[in-house]
Design a protein around this motif. Structure first.
Motif, PDB file in Angstrom:
ATOM      1  N   ALA A 100       0.824  -1.209   0.000  1.00 13.26           N
ATOM      2  CA  ALA A 100       0.000   0.000   0.000  1.00 13.26           C
ATOM      3  C   ALA A 100       0.858   1.258   0.000  1.00 13.26           C
ATOM      4  O   ALA A 100       2.007   1.249   0.433  1.00 13.26           O
ATOM      5  CB  ALA A 100      -0.914  -0.004   1.220  1.00 13.26           C
ATOM      6  N   ARG A 101       0.266   2.298  -0.485  1.00 11.52           N
ATOM      7  CA  ARG A 101       0.900   3.611  -0.459  1.00 11.52           C
ATOM      8  C   ARG A 101       1.297   3.992   0.974  1.00 11.52           C
ATOM      9  O   ARG A 101       2.372   4.527   1.211  1.00 11.52           O
ATOM     10  CB  ARG A 101      -0.114   4.626  -1.010  1.00 11.52           C
ATOM     11  CG  ARG A 101       0.466   5.995  -1.191  1.00 11.52           C
ATOM     12  CD  ARG A 101      -0.572   6.920  -1.784  1.00 11.52           C
ATOM     13  NE  ARG A 101      -0.014   8.252  -1.854  1.00 11.52           N
ATOM     14  CZ  ARG A 101       0.744   8.686  -2.855  1.00 11.52           C
ATOM     15  NH1 ARG A 101       0.976   7.895  -3.888  1.00 11.52           N
ATOM     16  NH2 ARG A 101       1.248   9.891  -2.847  1.00 11.52           N
ATOM     17  N   GLU A 102       0.427   3.665   1.921  1.00 13.65           N
ATOM     18  CA  GLU A 102       0.689   4.003   3.318  1.00 13.65           C
ATOM     19  C   GLU A 102       1.912   3.260   3.867  1.00 13.65           C
ATOM     20  O   GLU A 102       2.481   3.667   4.872  1.00 13.65           O
ATOM     21  CB  GLU A 102      -0.535   3.660   4.197  1.00 13.65           C
ATOM     22  CG  GLU A 102      -1.730   4.567   3.977  1.00 13.65           C
ATOM     23  CD  GLU A 102      -2.701   4.024   2.932  1.00 13.65           C
ATOM     24  OE1 GLU A 102      -2.252   3.369   1.959  1.00 13.65           O
ATOM     25  OE2 GLU A 102      -3.911   4.259   3.070  1.00 13.65           O
ATOM     26  N   ALA A 112      -6.693   0.473   2.488  1.00  8.73           N
ATOM     27  CA  ALA A 112      -8.085   0.009   2.610  1.00  8.73           C
ATOM     28  C   ALA A 112      -8.319  -1.292   1.827  1.00  8.73           C
ATOM     29  O   ALA A 112      -9.166  -2.100   2.203  1.00  8.73           O
ATOM     30  CB  ALA A 112      -9.044   1.090   2.108  1.00  8.73           C
ATOM     31  N   ILE A 113      -7.548  -1.503   0.751  1.00  7.06           N
ATOM     32  CA  ILE A 113      -7.692  -2.729  -0.054  1.00  7.06           C
ATOM     33  C   ILE A 113      -7.487  -3.970   0.813  1.00  7.06           C
ATOM     34  O   ILE A 113      -8.224  -4.951   0.691  1.00  7.06           O
ATOM     35  CB  ILE A 113      -6.684  -2.718  -1.234  1.00  7.06           C
ATOM     36  CG1 ILE A 113      -7.075  -1.619  -2.223  1.00  7.06           C
ATOM     37  CG2 ILE A 113      -6.595  -4.088  -1.908  1.00  7.06           C
ATOM     38  CD1 ILE A 113      -6.003  -1.313  -3.271  1.00  7.06           C
ATOM     39  N   TRP A 114      -6.502  -3.893   1.702  1.00  3.97           N
ATOM     40  CA  TRP A 114      -6.182  -5.050   2.545  1.00  3.97           C
ATOM     41  C   TRP A 114      -6.956  -5.011   3.852  1.00  3.97           C
ATOM     42  O   TRP A 114      -7.045  -6.007   4.543  1.00  3.97           O
ATOM     43  CB  TRP A 114      -4.663  -5.118   2.770  1.00  3.97           C
ATOM     44  CG  TRP A 114      -3.956  -5.399   1.478  1.00  3.97           C
ATOM     45  CD1 TRP A 114      -3.707  -6.632   0.930  1.00  3.97           C
ATOM     46  CD2 TRP A 114      -3.440  -4.445   0.533  1.00  3.97           C
ATOM     47  NE1 TRP A 114      -3.080  -6.504  -0.277  1.00  3.97           N
ATOM     48  CE2 TRP A 114      -2.899  -5.171  -0.550  1.00  3.97           C
ATOM     49  CE3 TRP A 114      -3.386  -3.061   0.489  1.00  3.97           C
ATOM     50  CZ2 TRP A 114      -2.304  -4.553  -1.654  1.00  3.97           C
ATOM     51  CZ3 TRP A 114      -2.798  -2.440  -0.596  1.00  3.97           C
ATOM     52  CH2 TRP A 114      -2.268  -3.180  -1.661  1.00  3.97           C
ATOM     53  N   GLN A 115      -7.510  -3.854   4.172  1.00  5.99           N
ATOM     54  CA  GLN A 115      -8.308  -3.746   5.402  1.00  5.99           C
ATOM     55  C   GLN A 115      -9.747  -4.189   5.152  1.00  5.99           C
ATOM     56  O   GLN A 115     -10.431  -4.634   6.062  1.00  5.99           O
ATOM     57  CB  GLN A 115      -8.306  -2.296   5.918  1.00  5.99           C
ATOM     58  CG  GLN A 115      -6.962  -1.888   6.511  1.00  5.99           C
ATOM     59  CD  GLN A 115      -6.764  -0.367   6.540  1.00  5.99           C
ATOM     60  OE1 GLN A 115      -7.625   0.392   6.085  1.00  5.99           O
ATOM     61  NE2 GLN A 115      -5.635   0.066   7.074  1.00  5.99           N
ATOM     62  N   GLN A 163     -13.046   4.354  -3.352  1.00  9.84           N
ATOM     63  CA  GLN A 163     -12.770   3.708  -2.063  1.00  9.84           C
ATOM     64  C   GLN A 163     -11.315   3.306  -1.891  1.00  9.84           C
ATOM     65  O   GLN A 163     -10.798   3.309  -0.777  1.00  9.84           O
ATOM     66  CB  GLN A 163     -13.579   2.419  -1.936  1.00  9.84           C
ATOM     67  CG  GLN A 163     -15.068   2.555  -2.008  1.00  9.84           C
ATOM     68  CD  GLN A 163     -15.719   1.181  -1.942  1.00  9.84           C
ATOM     69  OE1 GLN A 163     -15.797   0.562  -0.884  1.00  9.84           O
ATOM     70  NE2 GLN A 163     -16.173   0.676  -3.081  1.00  9.84           N
ATOM     71  N   PHE A 164     -10.667   2.922  -2.998  1.00 18.48           N
ATOM     72  CA  PHE A 164      -9.406   2.208  -2.860  1.00 18.48           C
ATOM     73  C   PHE A 164      -8.207   2.813  -3.578  1.00 18.48           C
ATOM     74  O   PHE A 164      -7.112   2.288  -3.495  1.00 18.48           O
ATOM     75  CB  PHE A 164      -9.589   0.752  -3.337  1.00 18.48           C
ATOM     76  CG  PHE A 164     -10.616   0.002  -2.545  1.00 18.48           C
ATOM     77  CD1 PHE A 164     -10.385  -0.320  -1.217  1.00 18.48           C
ATOM     78  CD2 PHE A 164     -11.820  -0.386  -3.118  1.00 18.48           C
ATOM     79  CE1 PHE A 164     -11.323  -1.019  -0.472  1.00 18.48           C
ATOM     80  CE2 PHE A 164     -12.773  -1.087  -2.390  1.00 18.48           C
ATOM     81  CZ  PHE A 164     -12.526  -1.408  -1.062  1.00 18.48           C
ATOM     82  N   ARG A 165      -8.411   3.892  -4.328  1.00 19.85           N
ATOM     83  CA  ARG A 165      -7.289   4.477  -5.049  1.00 19.85           C
ATOM     84  C   ARG A 165      -6.993   5.872  -4.514  1.00 19.85           C
ATOM     85  O   ARG A 165      -7.913   6.686  -4.380  1.00 19.85           O
ATOM     86  CB  ARG A 165      -7.614   4.546  -6.551  1.00 19.85           C
ATOM     87  CG  ARG A 165      -6.478   5.076  -7.393  1.00 19.85           C
ATOM     88  CD  ARG A 165      -6.896   5.128  -8.862  1.00 19.85           C
ATOM     89  NE  ARG A 165      -5.889   5.777  -9.666  1.00 19.85           N
ATOM     90  CZ  ARG A 165      -6.071   6.181 -10.918  1.00 19.85           C
ATOM     91  NH1 ARG A 165      -7.227   5.970 -11.516  1.00 19.85           N
ATOM     92  NH2 ARG A 165      -5.109   6.782 -11.574  1.00 19.85           N
ATOM     93  N   TYR A 166      -5.733   6.133  -4.249  1.00 21.32           N
ATOM     94  CA  TYR A 166      -5.319   7.441  -3.760  1.00 21.32           C
ATOM     95  C   TYR A 166      -5.585   8.498  -4.828  1.00 21.32           C
ATOM     96  O   TYR A 166      -5.282   8.297  -5.999  1.00 21.32           O
ATOM     97  CB  TYR A 166      -3.822   7.400  -3.428  1.00 21.32           C
ATOM     98  CG  TYR A 166      -3.224   8.740  -3.081  1.00 21.32           C
ATOM     99  CD1 TYR A 166      -3.407   9.300  -1.825  1.00 21.32           C
ATOM    100  CD2 TYR A 166      -2.452   9.443  -4.009  1.00 21.32           C
ATOM    101  CE1 TYR A 166      -2.849  10.521  -1.502  1.00 21.32           C
ATOM    102  CE2 TYR A 166      -1.888  10.672  -3.692  1.00 21.32           C
ATOM    103  CZ  TYR A 166      -2.099  11.205  -2.438  1.00 21.32           C
ATOM    104  OH  TYR A 166      -1.542  12.406  -2.128  1.00 21.32           O
ATOM    105  N   ASP A 167      -6.172   9.593  -4.393  1.00 19.78           N
ATOM    106  CA  ASP A 167      -6.490  10.684  -5.315  1.00 19.78           C
ATOM    107  C   ASP A 167      -5.768  11.929  -4.828  1.00 19.78           C
ATOM    108  O   ASP A 167      -6.116  12.473  -3.782  1.00 19.78           O
ATOM    109  CB  ASP A 167      -8.010  10.889  -5.318  1.00 19.78           C
ATOM    110  CG  ASP A 167      -8.438  12.044  -6.208  1.00 19.78           C
ATOM    111  OD1 ASP A 167      -7.553  12.702  -6.786  1.00 19.78           O
ATOM    112  OD2 ASP A 167      -9.652  12.285  -6.308  1.00 19.78           O
TER     113      ASP A 167
END
Ligand code: HEC
Length: 170
Positions: A100-102, A112-115, A163-167
């Protein structure tokens, strides 16, 4: 002569607290002018999913281009819808490991994808279903039917990205 030794402990107790404050600002992600955390880690999975999504994006553009031309070539729409449908099937595997980006990866994929794996899987299924519906619709060669199906599929892209892609424009 005593000064340097009395000042040193003070200086070294201030420095870590400044560093901690800066780090907390990064974690909060809303620290005004605090710079964003580094996102430079790479992974083969990230390269694969970028390529897959770039191709999905190109196929979607080709479909919209046909519709906007006013004289759509339905065979082109059909083959691009099939391409998207097939590529939608690759999505799950491209997120097998948490990258993830985080976590500092060079990606727009949010943690959030993995959460929320079930929601992410549902968003993927939505693209599979709407792209399959577009393949069907293209077969009718009816502009209104195809247009409606393209709109539905576009909604599946947006649903997942929201929901899942950083903007970076948020
Ligand atoms: C199930 C979720 C999901 C669906 C559905 C989805 N995307 Fe994405 N998309 C993503 C994620 C996550 C990224 C960021 C990938 C990365 O940076 O690793 C992305 C990135 C992209 C990119 C940028 C390329 C890249 O990887 O940086 C494009 C273009 C794109 N998507 C187009 C589309 C289009 C067009 C659709 C619909 C036809 C779509 N996407 C459907 C999740 C999705």
């Amino acid at each position: 002569m005593a000064r340097p030794t009395t000042f040193r402990p003070i200086a070294s107790s201030i420095a870590p607290s400044i560093a901690i404050a800066a780090f907390a600002g990064l974690l909060a992600g809303c620290g005004g002018d605090a710079p964003e955390a580094e996102t430079d880690l790479t992974s083969p999975l990230i390269d694969e999913r970028h390529e897959n999504f770039e191709s999905i994006g190109d196929a979607f553009k080709a479909i919209r281009g046909q519709l906007e031309s006013g004289e759509p070539d339905y065979a082109v729409i059909l083959s691009n819808a099939e391409d998207i449908n097939q590529r939608a099937g690759n999505i799950e595997a491209h997120f097998a490991e948490e990258t993830a980006r985080e976590d500092g990866y060079d990606t727009e994929a949010l943690a959030a994808i993995w959460q929320k794996p079930e929601e992410f899987a549902a968003a993927t299924v939505k693209l599979q279903e709407t792209s399959a519906a577009l393949v069907e619709a293209a077969g009718t060669e009816e502009m209104a039917t195809v247009g409606a199906a393209v709109k539905e599929m576009g909604g599946a892209c947006k649903n997942c990205h929201d929901q899942f892609r950083y903007d970076d424009e948020k």
